[in-house]
Write a protein that holds these residues in place. Structure first.
Motif, PDB file in Angstrom:
ATOM      1  N   ALA A  83      -4.588  43.701  17.198  1.00 15.16           N
ATOM      2  CA  ALA A  83      -5.435  43.281  18.318  1.00 15.16           C
ATOM      3  C   ALA A  83      -6.787  44.000  18.264  1.00 15.16           C
ATOM      4  CB  ALA A  83      -4.727  43.574  19.638  1.00 15.16           C
ATOM      5  N   GLU A  84      -6.748  45.293  17.940  1.00 15.63           N
ATOM      6  CA  GLU A  84      -8.002  46.045  17.842  1.00 15.63           C
ATOM      7  C   GLU A  84      -8.753  45.696  16.557  1.00 15.63           C
ATOM      8  OE1 GLU A  84      -9.450  48.034  19.985  1.00 15.63           O
ATOM      9  OE2 GLU A  84      -7.850  47.720  21.448  1.00 15.63           O
ATOM     10  N   ALA A  85      -7.990  45.434  15.493  1.00 13.44           N
ATOM     11  CA  ALA A  85      -8.619  45.191  14.194  1.00 13.44           C
ATOM     12  C   ALA A  85      -9.472  43.937  14.200  1.00 13.44           C
ATOM     13  CB  ALA A  85      -7.547  45.086  13.107  1.00 13.44           C
ATOM     14  N   ASP A  86      -9.007  42.925  14.913  1.00  8.99           N
ATOM     15  CA  ASP A  86      -9.793  41.684  14.947  1.00  8.99           C
ATOM     16  C   ASP A  86     -11.205  41.947  15.466  1.00  8.99           C
ATOM     17  OD1 ASP A  86      -7.764  40.224  13.911  1.00  8.99           O
ATOM     18  OD2 ASP A  86      -6.982  39.521  15.848  1.00  8.99           O
ATOM     19  N   GLY A  87     -11.299  42.700  16.577  1.00  6.90           N
ATOM     20  CA  GLY A  87     -12.618  42.987  17.128  1.00  6.90           C
ATOM     21  C   GLY A  87     -13.425  43.919  16.244  1.00  6.90           C
ATOM     22  N   ALA A  88     -12.756  44.957  15.677  1.00  8.48           N
ATOM     23  CA  ALA A  88     -13.465  45.923  14.835  1.00  8.48           C
ATOM     24  C   ALA A  88     -13.992  45.266  13.571  1.00  8.48           C
ATOM     25  CB  ALA A  88     -12.538  47.083  14.484  1.00  8.48           C
ATOM     26  N   ALA A  89     -13.165  44.450  12.930  1.00 11.42           N
ATOM     27  CA  ALA A  89     -13.599  43.775  11.709  1.00 11.42           C
ATOM     28  C   ALA A  89     -14.747  42.818  11.991  1.00 11.42           C
ATOM     29  CB  ALA A  89     -12.419  43.022  11.082  1.00 11.42           C
ATOM     30  N   GLY A  90     -14.663  42.145  13.135  1.00 11.30           N
ATOM     31  CA  GLY A  90     -15.751  41.233  13.485  1.00 11.30           C
ATOM     32  C   GLY A  90     -17.067  41.963  13.691  1.00 11.30           C
ATOM     33  N   ARG A  91     -16.991  43.109  14.384  1.00 14.63           N
ATOM     34  CA  ARG A  91     -18.216  43.888  14.601  1.00 14.63           C
ATOM     35  C   ARG A  91     -18.755  44.433  13.281  1.00 14.63           C
ATOM     36  NH1 ARG A  91     -15.250  45.357  19.190  1.00 14.63           N
ATOM     37  NH2 ARG A  91     -14.439  47.223  18.162  1.00 14.63           N
ATOM     38  N   LEU A  92     -17.853  44.839  12.396  1.00  9.76           N
ATOM     39  CA  LEU A  92     -18.308  45.330  11.094  1.00  9.76           C
ATOM     40  C   LEU A  92     -18.973  44.229  10.281  1.00  9.76           C
ATOM     41  CD1 LEU A  92     -15.366  47.696  10.043  1.00  9.76           C
ATOM     42  CD2 LEU A  92     -17.722  48.352  10.541  1.00  9.76           C
ATOM     43  N   ARG A  93     -18.419  43.020  10.369  1.00  4.96           N
ATOM     44  CA  ARG A  93     -19.029  41.899   9.649  1.00  4.96           C
ATOM     45  C   ARG A  93     -20.447  41.631  10.180  1.00  4.96           C
ATOM     46  NH1 ARG A  93     -16.617  41.203   4.863  1.00  4.96           N
ATOM     47  NH2 ARG A  93     -14.358  40.957   5.065  1.00  4.96           N
ATOM     48  N   LYS A  94     -20.595  41.714  11.494  1.00 10.77           N
ATOM     49  CA  LYS A  94     -21.921  41.510  12.078  1.00 10.77           C
ATOM     50  C   LYS A  94     -22.884  42.617  11.633  1.00 10.77           C
ATOM     51  CE  LYS A  94     -20.205  39.116  16.192  1.00 10.77           C
ATOM     52  NZ  LYS A  94     -19.998  39.191  17.669  1.00 10.77           N
ATOM     53  N   ALA A  95     -22.356  43.858  11.598  1.00 12.47           N
ATOM     54  CA  ALA A  95     -23.200  44.971  11.137  1.00 12.47           C
ATOM     55  C   ALA A  95     -23.573  44.787   9.668  1.00 12.47           C
ATOM     56  CB  ALA A  95     -22.479  46.297  11.335  1.00 12.47           C
ATOM     57  N   PHE A  96     -22.629  44.258   8.878  1.00 11.31           N
ATOM     58  CA  PHE A  96     -22.919  44.006   7.465  1.00 11.31           C
ATOM     59  C   PHE A  96     -24.084  43.031   7.316  1.00 11.31           C
ATOM     60  CE2 PHE A  96     -22.395  40.932   4.003  1.00 11.31           C
ATOM     61  CZ  PHE A  96     -22.639  41.765   2.923  1.00 11.31           C
ATOM     62  N   VAL A  97     -24.057  41.961   8.124  1.00 15.97           N
ATOM     63  CA  VAL A  97     -25.139  40.974   8.059  1.00 15.97           C
ATOM     64  C   VAL A  97     -26.479  41.645   8.336  1.00 15.97           C
ATOM     65  CG1 VAL A  97     -26.101  38.902   9.138  1.00 15.97           C
ATOM     66  CG2 VAL A  97     -23.653  39.035   8.656  1.00 15.97           C
ATOM     67  N   ARG A  98     -26.505  42.541   9.331  1.00 10.60           N
ATOM     68  CA  ARG A  98     -27.753  43.229   9.687  1.00 10.60           C
ATOM     69  C   ARG A  98     -28.253  44.083   8.520  1.00 10.60           C
ATOM     70  NH1 ARG A  98     -28.631  46.642  15.240  1.00 10.60           N
ATOM     71  NH2 ARG A  98     -28.286  44.528  16.036  1.00 10.60           N
ATOM     72  N   TYR A  99     -27.365  44.916   7.956  1.00 10.81           N
ATOM     73  CA  TYR A  99     -27.813  45.830   6.900  1.00 10.81           C
ATOM     74  C   TYR A  99     -28.013  45.109   5.568  1.00 10.81           C
ATOM     75  CZ  TYR A  99     -27.125  49.755  10.005  1.00 10.81           C
ATOM     76  OH  TYR A  99     -27.238  50.635  11.042  1.00 10.81           O
ATOM     77  N   ASP A 100     -27.239  44.056   5.337  1.00 12.40           N
ATOM     78  CA  ASP A 100     -27.425  43.264   4.119  1.00 12.40           C
ATOM     79  C   ASP A 100     -28.791  42.583   4.142  1.00 12.40           C
ATOM     80  OD1 ASP A 100     -26.442  41.745   1.677  1.00 12.40           O
ATOM     81  OD2 ASP A 100     -26.784  40.094   3.080  1.00 12.40           O
ATOM     82  N   THR A 101     -29.136  42.027   5.298  1.00 12.70           N
ATOM     83  CA  THR A 101     -30.453  41.383   5.432  1.00 12.70           C
ATOM     84  C   THR A 101     -31.569  42.401   5.244  1.00 12.70           C
ATOM     85  OG1 THR A 101     -29.547  39.720   6.943  1.00 12.70           O
ATOM     86  CG2 THR A 101     -31.943  40.058   6.966  1.00 12.70           C
TER      87      THR A 101
END
Length: 429
Positions: free
Chosen positions: A67-85
């Motif tokens: 339950a926690e992992a779904d939210g954490a992974a999603g936030r990490l993916r969003k952070a990845f998009v920011r730093y990747d860009t």
């Protein structure tokens, strides 16, 4: 590693300094750091998703983790998009080739702008040296050399060709500046776009810390100094508020100067902003010095007026006691006896001596200046003097001295206010 051309004579191409500042290698180094961070974030997101996807792990703890992992992974993916860009926009290496098309990363585009500018500077410097050599040779020709002489026409052609080359190089420098400006704008816009659309929300502290940059501090300190300084001119007579406005103006001016000086030294700001801050602070000091001179001038006026009133009374009634009493009534609160000469001798020199000054204290200079509480106090003292005394030549000359101090106050105050509002307007550019 700095560019050799950055310290060249940019005035040859009409620039006061390097028109394409920055270090592409440092930009690429930042891009590599961002790339490492983006890759680390992506790995962490993948590991969390992999662990949450283990089918053999079935328990209450596993359910809570998923339950926690779904939210954490999603936030990490969003952070990845920011730093990747950000990494892609900044660039991880500097591409040296140039086919005339814009690069997608800022590091390479910055290098391209600098190559264009450096090449133009090098050619312009060579052409300028050629033009000066040919011009000197032309000046050395004797008067008997005809206008159509091959030597003369050859030198004139060299001068003209060199001038055309310098003009072309100036155009190239403008193109380099445009490449630099557009590349920086594209990079900033891309990063701003991903920050506003990636779904991550910065905390209030992070937003505050981002706003607390030297540029923003300098901008707002300059605005506060300009507004508070102007208000102090009109509200300086209000107890406590006037002193508070002056203090705010001085503090904000010092902060603005410090920030703009650091930015100018780094090459990120303008020396004009530094100069405007210096002018604003200096005029405050000059204004204070002028007010001190004004106080001495008023004491000198009263001493001169008392002496002249005494002389005038003696001419009418040759009785010393009556003359003293008359002079005291006409000029109250003035020094007497031997102190008169000392006070008159201590008057400050007249300022702006090339300008004619009024010989009475009530005039177009002093009336609006009464907005300042110190000047209003000084003019109130002079208003207690019988106006007939100002007709005496010595008293009129002393009043001219005081009016010159007021005129100097107007010059310093006007200059400081103009500099402050000029700086204020530049903060919106």
């Amino acid at each position: 590693m700095g560019r050799a051309a950055a310290s060249g004579d940019w005035s040859v191409v009409g620039e006061s300094r390097d028109p394409t500042p920055g270090d592409p290698q440092e930009v690429a180094a930042i891009g590599r750091e961002l790339r490492l961070l983006a890759d680390a974030i992506e790995r962490q997101a993948g590991e969390i998703e992999a662990l949450a996807g283990v089918e053999g792990w079935q328990s209450i703890a596993a359910a809570e983790f998923r339950a926690e992992a779904d939210g954490a992974a999603g936030r990490l993916r969003k952070a990845f998009v920011r730093y990747d860009t950000a990494a892609r926009v900044m660039g991880t290496s500097v591409r040296e080739w140039d086919d005339g098309c814009p690069h997608q990363d800022w590091a390479s585009e910055l290098a391209r702008a600098q190559r264009v500018a450096d090449t133009a500077l090098r050619e312009a410097e060579e052409a300028d040296a050629e033009r000066r050599t040919a011009s000197n040779a032309l000046e050395c020709l004797t008067d008997d050399v005809e206008d159509d002489d091959p030597e003369r026409t050859g030198l004139e052609n060299r001068v003209a060709t060199a001038g055309e080359t310098v003009a072309r190089c100036r155009t190239e420098v403008e193109r380099a500046k445009e490449i630099h400006r557009e590349g920086a704008s594209r990079a900033a816009a891309a990063i701003r776009e991903v920050i506003t659309t990636d779904g991550l929300k910065d905390s209030r502290w992070e937003r505050f810390r981002e706003a607390l940059t030297l540029q923003n501090v300098a901008k707002w300190a300059g605005r506060i100094a300009a507004v508070a300084g102007t208000f102090s001119l009109f509200l300086g007579w209000v107890p406590f508020l006037g002193q508070a406005l002056i203090a705010i103006t001085l503090i904000a001016g010092v902060v603005s100067l410090a920030c703009n000086l650091i930015l100018a030294i780094r090459g990120e700001g303008s020396w004009l902003d530094v100069a405007l801050d210096v002018v604003g602070l200096a005029t405050f000091g000059i204004g204070a010095a002028v007010l001190r001179s004004g106080r001495l001038a008023v004491q000198g006026i009263k001493a001169t007026a008392r002496r002249e009133a005494y002389k005038a009374a003696q001419r009418t009634v040759p009785n010393r006691e009556i003359a003293r009493t008359t002079a005291k009534k006409m000029v109250p609160d003035a020094v007497t006896g031997q102190k008169i000469s000392a006070v008159i001798g201590g008057m400050p020199p007249r300022r702006l001596s090339f300008l004619p000054m009024p010989r009475t204290p009530n005039n177009a200079l002093t009336w609006p200046a009464r907005l300042d509480p110190d000047i209003r106090t000084l003019t109130n003292e002079l208003r207690r003097i019988d106006p007939k005394v100002f007709r005496e030549p010595a008293t009129g000359a002393a009043v001219q001295n005081f009016n010159s101090q007021v005129a100097a106050w107007w010059v310093s105050t006007g200059t400081g206010t103009a500099a402050g509002w000029w700086a204020f307007g530049r903060t919106f550019n």
